[in-house]
Design an enzyme around this catalytic site. Sequence first.
Site, PDB file in Angstrom:
ATOM      1  N   ASP A  24       0.843  -1.191   0.000  1.00 12.41           N
ATOM      2  CA  ASP A  24       0.000   0.000   0.000  1.00 12.41           C
ATOM      3  C   ASP A  24       0.877   1.239   0.000  1.00 12.41           C
ATOM      4  O   ASP A  24       1.815   1.346   0.794  1.00 12.41           O
ATOM      5  CB  ASP A  24      -0.880   0.004   1.262  1.00 12.41           C
ATOM      6  CG  ASP A  24      -1.713   1.266   1.385  1.00 12.41           C
ATOM      7  OD1 ASP A  24      -2.754   1.346   0.707  1.00 12.41           O
ATOM      8  OD2 ASP A  24      -1.328   2.177   2.139  1.00 12.41           O
ATOM      9  N   TYR A  73       2.233   9.919   0.528  1.00  7.62           N
ATOM     10  CA  TYR A  73       3.366   9.392   1.310  1.00  7.62           C
ATOM     11  C   TYR A  73       4.711   9.729   0.664  1.00  7.62           C
ATOM     12  O   TYR A  73       5.746   9.612   1.306  1.00  7.62           O
ATOM     13  CB  TYR A  73       3.296   7.865   1.459  1.00  7.62           C
ATOM     14  CG  TYR A  73       2.049   7.319   2.087  1.00  7.62           C
ATOM     15  CD1 TYR A  73       1.188   8.121   2.823  1.00  7.62           C
ATOM     16  CD2 TYR A  73       1.725   5.972   1.949  1.00  7.62           C
ATOM     17  CE1 TYR A  73       0.037   7.607   3.380  1.00  7.62           C
ATOM     18  CE2 TYR A  73       0.580   5.444   2.516  1.00  7.62           C
ATOM     19  CZ  TYR A  73      -0.267   6.272   3.225  1.00  7.62           C
ATOM     20  OH  TYR A  73      -1.406   5.746   3.768  1.00  7.62           O
ATOM     21  N   LYS A 100      -3.115   5.742  -3.758  1.00  8.47           N
ATOM     22  CA  LYS A 100      -4.252   6.615  -3.415  1.00  8.47           C
ATOM     23  C   LYS A 100      -4.124   8.001  -4.033  1.00  8.47           C
ATOM     24  O   LYS A 100      -3.008   8.516  -4.184  1.00  8.47           O
ATOM     25  CB  LYS A 100      -4.352   6.775  -1.892  1.00  8.47           C
ATOM     26  CG  LYS A 100      -4.251   5.496  -1.095  1.00  8.47           C
ATOM     27  CD  LYS A 100      -4.500   5.721   0.389  1.00  8.47           C
ATOM     28  CE  LYS A 100      -4.063   4.534   1.209  1.00  8.47           C
ATOM     29  NZ  LYS A 100      -2.604   4.460   1.428  1.00  8.47           N
ATOM     30  N   HIS A 150      -7.919   8.988  -1.010  1.00  8.46           N
ATOM     31  CA  HIS A 150      -7.195   8.907   0.269  1.00  8.46           C
ATOM     32  C   HIS A 150      -8.007   9.444   1.442  1.00  8.46           C
ATOM     33  O   HIS A 150      -7.969   8.896   2.545  1.00  8.46           O
ATOM     34  CB  HIS A 150      -5.856   9.652   0.148  1.00  8.46           C
ATOM     35  CG  HIS A 150      -4.851   9.290   1.176  1.00  8.46           C
ATOM     36  ND1 HIS A 150      -3.514   9.191   0.925  1.00  8.46           N
ATOM     37  CD2 HIS A 150      -4.978   8.996   2.492  1.00  8.46           C
ATOM     38  CE1 HIS A 150      -2.871   8.868   2.033  1.00  8.46           C
ATOM     39  NE2 HIS A 150      -3.744   8.746   2.996  1.00  8.46           N
TER      40      HIS A 150
END
Length: 313
Positions: free
Chosen positions: A52, A57, A86, A119
């Site tokens: 993931d 990020y 996401k 997200h």
Amino acid sequence: MLEPDKLRYAKLPLNNGSGAIPALGFGTLIADPIATRNATKAALEAGFRLLDTSERYRTETEVGEAIQEVFKAGKIKRKDVFIATKLWNNNHRPERVKPAFEASLKKLQLDYVDLYLIHTPFAFQPGDEQDPRDANGNVIYDKGVTLLDTWRSLEELVDEGKCKAIGLSDVSLEQVKAVFQAARIKPAVVHVESHPYLPEWELLDYCGKNGIVLQAFAALGHSIEPKLLEDPVIAAIAKRVDKTPAQVLLAWAIQRGTALLTTSKTPSRIQENFEISTLPEDAMREINDGIKSRVRFNAVVETGVPGFIPRGK
Ligand SMILES: NC(=O)c1ccc[n+]([C@@H]2O[C@H](COP(=O)([O-])OP(=O)(O)OC[C@H]3O[C@@H](n4cnc5c(N)ncnc54)[C@H](OP(=O)(O)O)[C@@H]3O)[C@@H](O)[C@H]2O)c1
């Protein structure tokens, strides 16, 4: 000691997309790029088959490099790994969704992803700034787009075949219901914080009845205070079954019917987190009935601002 069994290989059926999702997943919200690359490789080598990530990020490039290196080594193939990323809040406007998605694919060096999530349900000012703020430091939201508008754009990505399944993250039960009812392609996965201090039973029940997989993040409570890994109920079960507290928490999550995400940049913990075994029924009951603490570790659901910044060590 609990005998090794097949729990670590459990898969949950998906209502759209590539058939099934591995229950045990590895998240890549890791601050340091080199640690991200090494942890991603170590996770695949340990046996994890779900990764993931997210444009937010800023780990897609490192995840992409790590998986390509592993694929080139030949033992693990693309089709064996379930890869999710996401869409971030500044890209909710329909015209921004496909470019954001294509940018993620490029960074990951992939021609499709298995799962694409919105997200958070919060739309931020459209633009390239991921954290747009006004002069007072307040987040600038975008009132000109709804969650459903963004969802329609994700449906189009599925139609184009570059994204197998789509889902929601950091949403409330009401938001899941609203999208589910209006969607042409139903959410396959709902990704939220969940662990024994935040079991989300009502959401899990709704997801179960509607063929949606609930994927729990912070399965180990982000390892922040109050420490779920040190909860006396978890510690006592771990001692009794001769597993670690982390292994107990991960097994619990899968046995109650969720998928999960855990993260570590420590090779020995990555291995430990893969080596889970089925808990006896009495242990499941003790966790479900005996743990009364209720804690939400991540405030992202309140504002859309990430409530958890990984530590850089
Ligand atoms: N949608 C969202 O808003 C959202 C928010 C947060 C996270 N996520 C996703 O969920 C994933 C999971 O992240 P998380 O922080 O929630 O994971 P977590 O597994 O609850 O916590 C990770 C922390 O636990 C430690 N840890 C891992 N295994 C351990 C073990 N066996 N024993 C003791 N400590 C251990 C890690 O330390 P070391 O790294 O030092 O080993 C790290 O500090 C993220 O990577 C991300 O993909 C999504």
